[in-house]
Design an enzyme around this catalytic site. Structure first.
Site, PDB file in Angstrom:
ATOM      1  CG  HIS A   1       4.906  -6.006  -4.844  1.00 39.81           C
ATOM      2  ND1 HIS A   1       3.622  -5.710  -3.889  1.00 39.81           N
ATOM      3  CD2 HIS A   1       5.645  -4.902  -4.188  1.00 39.81           C
ATOM      4  CE1 HIS A   1       3.272  -5.131  -3.594  1.00 39.81           C
ATOM      5  NE2 HIS A   1       4.693  -4.016  -3.390  1.00 39.81           N
ATOM      6  CD  GLU A  24       1.994  -8.542  -5.192  1.00 42.66           C
ATOM      7  OE1 GLU A  24       2.479  -9.231  -4.363  1.00 42.66           O
ATOM      8  OE2 GLU A  24       1.167  -7.667  -4.642  1.00 42.66           O
ATOM      9  CB  CYS A  83       5.216  -4.420  -0.096  1.00 45.15           C
ATOM     10  SG  CYS A  83       6.020  -2.672  -0.546  1.00 45.15           S
ATOM     11  CE1 TYR A  84       1.702   1.215   5.268  1.00 42.44           C
ATOM     12  CE2 TYR A  84      -0.631  -0.560   5.980  1.00 42.44           C
ATOM     13  CZ  TYR A  84       0.570   1.235   6.489  1.00 42.44           C
ATOM     14  OH  TYR A  84       0.169   1.435   6.979  1.00 42.44           O
ATOM     15  N   GLY A 114       0.828  -1.436   0.115  1.00 44.26           N
ATOM     16  CA  GLY A 114       0.155   0.277  -0.043  1.00 44.26           C
ATOM     17  C   GLY A 114       1.127   1.096  -0.043  1.00 44.26           C
ATOM     18  CE  LYS A 157     -14.833 -10.738 -19.995  1.00 47.72           C
ATOM     19  NZ  LYS A 157     -16.401 -10.169 -20.363  1.00 47.72           N
ATOM     20  CB  SER A 191     -25.503  -7.430 -23.764  1.00 48.53           C
ATOM     21  OG  SER A 191     -24.432  -8.252 -22.789  1.00 48.53           O
ATOM     22  N   GLY A 192     -25.713 -10.216 -24.976  1.00 50.21           N
ATOM     23  CA  GLY A 192     -24.668 -11.958 -25.949  1.00 50.21           C
ATOM     24  C   GLY A 192     -22.930 -11.128 -26.178  1.00 50.21           C
ATOM     25  CB  VAL A 215     -18.177 -13.564 -22.254  1.00 46.43           C
ATOM     26  CG1 VAL A 215     -17.862 -14.584 -22.075  1.00 46.43           C
ATOM     27  CG2 VAL A 215     -18.017 -13.656 -23.573  1.00 46.43           C
ATOM     28  CG  ASP A 216     -19.117 -11.117 -18.201  1.00 43.30           C
ATOM     29  OD1 ASP A 216     -18.160 -11.989 -18.909  1.00 43.30           O
ATOM     30  OD2 ASP A 216     -18.435  -9.487 -18.660  1.00 43.30           O
ATOM     31  CB  SER A 217     -25.368 -11.430 -19.991  1.00 49.67           C
ATOM     32  OG  SER A 217     -25.028 -10.710 -21.216  1.00 49.67           O
ATOM     33  CB  SER A 218     -23.783 -15.601 -23.061  1.00 52.59           C
ATOM     34  OG  SER A 218     -23.943 -14.425 -24.039  1.00 52.59           O
TER      35      SER A 218
END
Ligand code: XMP
Length: 519
Positions: A176, A178, A84-85, A57, A375, A229-230, A232-235
């Site tokens: 870090h 990550e 780190c922090y 941070g 995602k 919406s067509g 990926v997420d809403s499908s």
């Protein structure tokens, strides 16, 4: 709350905290990020983590009022990993010392093992060639260890770069692990979670069955509507919910006339024919295109489309008897409450179009089965649910559609030209096997006509810009480095095959300072 083994990430506002979660999810470990100021002793007890990671941070532990963790964290008997922090806060609260004003260290650094240590515990498997490359970003540093800790590795500017209290299972690093620039960071995180007893129980198959159980529990025998919406997420959300509650789900697909070539047909076929999911196809292109007539301001365009979308959706949804829930494909990055040290709301770059505002207006409750996913995990879930790969791998497409790829006035003529040019560009990208390497690619039709010569004649047609970017999350992006041959061939094809375009440019702006879409 999820039944999986849980890891808690306490966020102190680092730019890369989300990457910690990404790395852990890759290890099939379920984790959640919570800002430090939302984590008190009661929260810790309720969350009952199997292990905790303290993020980096921007603050300095030496500053008055700087962030801390509840002291009870250190007596919960769970393994801790400070980054780190997070390392500095651990030292400060456990009786060590941190000082500011030393030589700040940013970027690549090398850690040497402390005398007598070749790496064990969470540092096992490191120091293969006598040192470890890591990515540092710190101003403060630890100058005295808390009791019980020992040094495992040091760098010239961070004498306590890797430290451990093996007896308690407390570990901390100044760098870090990550980020990709710490090549063996993943090993440290993996050692940590294995040591904490995580068995890797976070898989898509288990997520799928758990999500289905939760949806059934939440919805009971009532009805759900889902705005498709067509994308990926809403499908994926719709297919998952359909698997859970069958025909209690109705999808509404609002076609605003701003879709890509064949897009409406593809979505309708997939849902009706492949999945037999009840779908209302609301073709309201005239309504939207008439409303956009003469509108050139990008924000007015976005707001007009957003407002109409809600109106149309609401009208169709009202006809579905007894609908009490609205399904949305909200993802985890939208949910994470990032810690803002600057205070105050950030500026609006673009008004994003979604169905926000609807649930309250219509008195609907939300069903958001993807809230815990990133995602790429949504894509994995989509595959698990059997959605065709071609559909799952599709590039993101913005809610306001082609309107924001048509700077200036949006006309039916320009949209037609744009659709054709876009289809040629995507075809080129697929033919060259580049589609999956690119985050998003599209054509924008520019509001200028330019002079050209074709055959023996003069042309005076639109210019277009190709845009293709690589990105991890759409927040930052780089232009895709096509070869000159590819660009030349694509420009030739577009100009030859698409009537109305006689000039083609390639947009090489990164984000920032540009944005991905043109408006
Ligand atoms: P920008 O242009 O802001 O876009 O760099 C970042 C990503 O977001 C998409 N985008 C949208 N997606 N509704 C959406 O659902 C919107 O209003 C919207 N505007 C931009 C854009 O396509 C890119 O992937």
């Amino acid at each position: 709350m999820t039944q999986h083994q849980r890891l808690l990430i306490i966020d102190f506002g680092s730019q890369v905290t989300q990457l910690i979660a990404r790395r852990l999810r890759e290890l099939n470990v379920y984790c959640e990020i919570h800002p430090f100021n939302a984590v008190d002793a009661h929260f810790l007890e309720k969350f009952a983590p199997r292990a905790v990671i303290l993020s980096g941070g921007p603050a300095s532990v030496t500053a008055e009022g700087s962030p801390r963790v509840p002291q009870s964290l250190f007596s919960m008997g769970v393994p801790l990993f400070g980054i780190c922090y997070g390392q500095q806060v651990m030292m400060e609260q456990l009786g060590g010392r941190v000082e500011s004003g030393h030589h700040a260290e940013y970027g690549r650094a090398f850690i040497a093992p402390a005398p007598g240590h070749t790496g064990d515990g969470i540092f096992a498997g490191l120091f293969g060639d006598g040192r470890e490359e890591v990515w540092m970003s710190h101003g403060d540093r630890v100058t005295k260890l808390a009791p019980g800790f020992e040094v495992i590795g040091t760098s010239p500017n961070a004498p306590y770069a890797m430290i451990a209290n093996e007896a308690k299972g407390f570990y901390a690093v100044q760098f870090h692990p990550e980020v990709h620039h710490t090549p063996h960071g993943r090993i440290m995180l993996e050692n940590f979670v294995r040591m904490a007893g995580f068995t890797g129980d976070w898989t898509m198959a288990s997520y799928r069955s758990e999500a289905i159980r939760k949806i059934r529990e939440q919805v009971g025998d009532r009805r759900v509507i889902c705005g498709l919406s067509g994308g990926v997420d809403s499908s994926v959300a719709a297919v998952l919910i359909h698997e859970a509650i069958g025909d209690q789900l109705t999808c509404v697909f609002v076609d605003h006339g701003l879709l890509r070539q064949n897009e409406a047909e593809e979505v309708v076929t997939m849902f009706r024919d492949n999945y037999n999911i009840p779908l209302i196809h609301a073709d309201r292109s005239d309504l939207f295109l008439d409303a956009l007539d003469g509108v050139t301001d990008p924000e007015v365009k976005r707001k007009t489309i957003g407002r109409l979308f809600i109106e149309v959706f609401q009208k169709y949804a009202n006809d579905i008897d007894g609908a009490e829930f609205l399904a949305q494909g909200t993802l985890y990055p939208d949910v994470i409450e990032s810690v803002s040290f600057s205070g105050g709301p950030s500026v609006t770059i673009k008004s994003h179009h979604n169905v926000g505002g609807l649930p309250e207006k219509m008195g609907l409750k939300l069903v958001e089965p993807l809230r815990e996913l990133f995602k790429d995990e949504v894509r994995a879930l989509g595959r698990e649910l059997g959605l065709p790969d071609k559909f799952i791998g599709r590039h993101p497409f913005p809610g306001p559609g082609l309107a924001i790829r048509c700077p200036g006035e949006v006309t039916r003529e320009k949209l037609d030209i744009l659709r054709q040019a876009d289809a040629v560009f995507i075809d080129q990208i697929r033919k060259h096997g580049l589609y999956d390497d690119i985050w998003q690619a599209f054509v924008a039709i520019l509001p200028v006509r330019t002079v050209g010569v074709m055959g023996d004649g003069r042309t005076y047609d639109y210019a277009c810009a190709l845009r293709a970017v690589t990105s991890v999350d759409g927040m930052t992006a780089d232009y895709y480095p096509f070869t000159h041959d590819f660009l030349g061939e694509t420009a030739t094809r577009i100009i030859n095959e698409v009537k109305g375009i006689n000039r083609c440019t390639y947009d090489i702006t990164s984000k920032p300072p540009g944005t991905i879409e043109w408006e």
